[in-house]
Design an enzyme around this catalytic site. Structure first.
Site, PDB file in Angstrom:
ATOM      1  NE  ARG A 241      -4.216  -1.401  -0.096  1.00  0.00           N
ATOM      2  CZ  ARG A 241      -4.251  -2.352  -1.017  1.00  0.00           C
ATOM      3  NH1 ARG A 241      -3.219  -2.543  -1.814  1.00  0.00           N
ATOM      4  NH2 ARG A 241      -5.324  -3.112  -1.154  1.00  0.00           N
ATOM      5  CD  GLU A 270      -1.163   3.693  -5.659  1.00  0.00           C
ATOM      6  OE1 GLU A 270      -2.205   3.025  -5.772  1.00  0.00           O
ATOM      7  OE2 GLU A 270      -0.090   3.203  -5.273  1.00  0.00           O
ATOM      8  CG  HIS A 293      -1.807  -0.417  -6.715  1.00  0.00           C
ATOM      9  ND1 HIS A 293      -2.289   0.388  -5.709  1.00  0.00           N
ATOM     10  CD2 HIS A 293      -1.935  -1.678  -6.251  1.00  0.00           C
ATOM     11  CE1 HIS A 293      -2.692  -0.351  -4.693  1.00  0.00           C
ATOM     12  NE2 HIS A 293      -2.491  -1.603  -5.011  1.00  0.00           N
TER      13      HIS A 293
END
Length: 337
Positions: A241, A270, A293
């Site tokens: 993440r 992001e 990602h």
């Protein structure tokens, strides 16, 4: 199974025909959003999502922000099913308050992300990006890389993906250190992993790979102080993440020559546009291998996660049993028998 037709909206670019047929056979009308080329549902604004999801009973979602305001505007929506395993972009407390179910596609993309992580480790260690760039420029000088064989790999977070990575690393005869909230002695015995605290892991590891969820407790877990603890020739991998790593601190660390390199599939930018210049700068560094990602985005992995997400939708809308591993929050009262 109910005879009623349930409207299910899919806001993902790839949704395979077999999963679509599975939903339709269960009595669902499937509506797939048409996204512009190169776009994703994270780019959809509130009004667009409300218009698209009006009257929907189920939503198979990628990376859209699922806010309290959005869910309040969608009273018919019963289940939000993520085609993925992260749920930090969903207001789960609001979903519970509003009587909705939030699910993730647990177990669908473990293998894909673990493969991707291993590929990125090898790419940075063997300096594949630098070597090919040099060759394009006509420079065929051989660069000295780093083995993964018999190196110490630190894994932060030991969920399904972390355990899948452990399996792959065993083939490299790696020493595997693990930092995790819960320690399973039986698993350590069979897998050969060594549990330790984060500081020890950072100091000892040749590769540090992150596989933890993003929470208030893990945000910027790997900051400037943590990077300073790492070996000067260590490699940092984040395929989990954006936000686990302080990308600004990573940029400065790499520019100083501390760390051999980094492999990044996720970025702070992001979720926080102010970090976009930091991401852009990281992408220019020759010892950074980056992907957008994309770790879970193999054809096989997407088909698996499509199916798990769809099974959650069918369980909620048609009265089946939810896989408890997939349930993030269940706001239904009383719960189904």
């Amino acid at each position: 199974m109910s005879g009623k037709s349930h409207r299910v909206v899919v806001t993902q670019n790839f949704f395979d025909p077999d999963t679509r047929r599975y939903l339709e056979k269960a009595g669902c009308e499937v509506v797939q959003a048409e996204l512009p080329p190169g776009s994703a549902d994270r780019n959809m604004d509130h009004d667009t999502l409300v218009s698209l999801l009006a009257g929907a009973d189920g939503w198979i979602v990628g990376h859209a922000m699922v806010t309290r305001e959005l869910m309040q505007a969608l009273p018919d929506l019963k289940i939000i099913s993520r085609r993925g395993v992260g749920y930090e972009r969903v207001d789960c407390e609001a979903a519970r308050d509003l009587g909705k179910v939030v699910c993730i596609a647990a177990g669908g993309n473990d293998a894909s992300v673990a493969d991707h992580t291993l590929a990125m480790m090898l790419a940075v260690g063997h300096r594949l990006r630098e070597t090919q760039a040099n060759m394009i420029d006509g420079n065929w000088k051989i660069l000295s890389g780093r083995d993964l064989f018999r190196k110490t790999v630190g894994i932060v977070g030991l969920g399904r993906i972390g355990k899948s990575l452990v399996q792959r690393l065993q083939g490299f005869q790696a020493r595997i250190l693990v930092t995790t909230r819960t320690r399973d002695a039986a698993y350590a015995e069979t897998s050969g992993v060594e549990y330790c605290d984060l500081d020890h892991l950072l100091r000892e590891s040749d590769y540090v790979s992150l596989h933890a969820p993003l929470t208030d407790a893990t945000r910027f877990l790997i900051d400037a102080k943590a990077m300073a603890m790492m070996k000067e020739d260590a490699i940092l991998v984040n395929a989990a993440r954006g936000g686990l790593v302080d990308d600004r601190a990573l940029l400065e660390t790499l520019r100083r020559g501390h760390l051999f390199g980094a492999a990044l599939d996720t970025f702070v930018s992001e979720a926080d546009a102010t970090y976009q210049p930091v991401t852009a700068a990281l992408l220019t560094l020759p010892n950074v291998v980056a992907t957008p990602h994309a770790g879970a985005s193999t054809k096989e992995g997407l088909i698996r996660t499509n199916r798990v997400a769809a099974e959650c939708v069918v369980a909620v809308l048609c009265g089946g049993r939810l896989n408890p591993d997939c349930v993030v929050t269940d706001g239904r009262t009383p719960p189904p028998a």
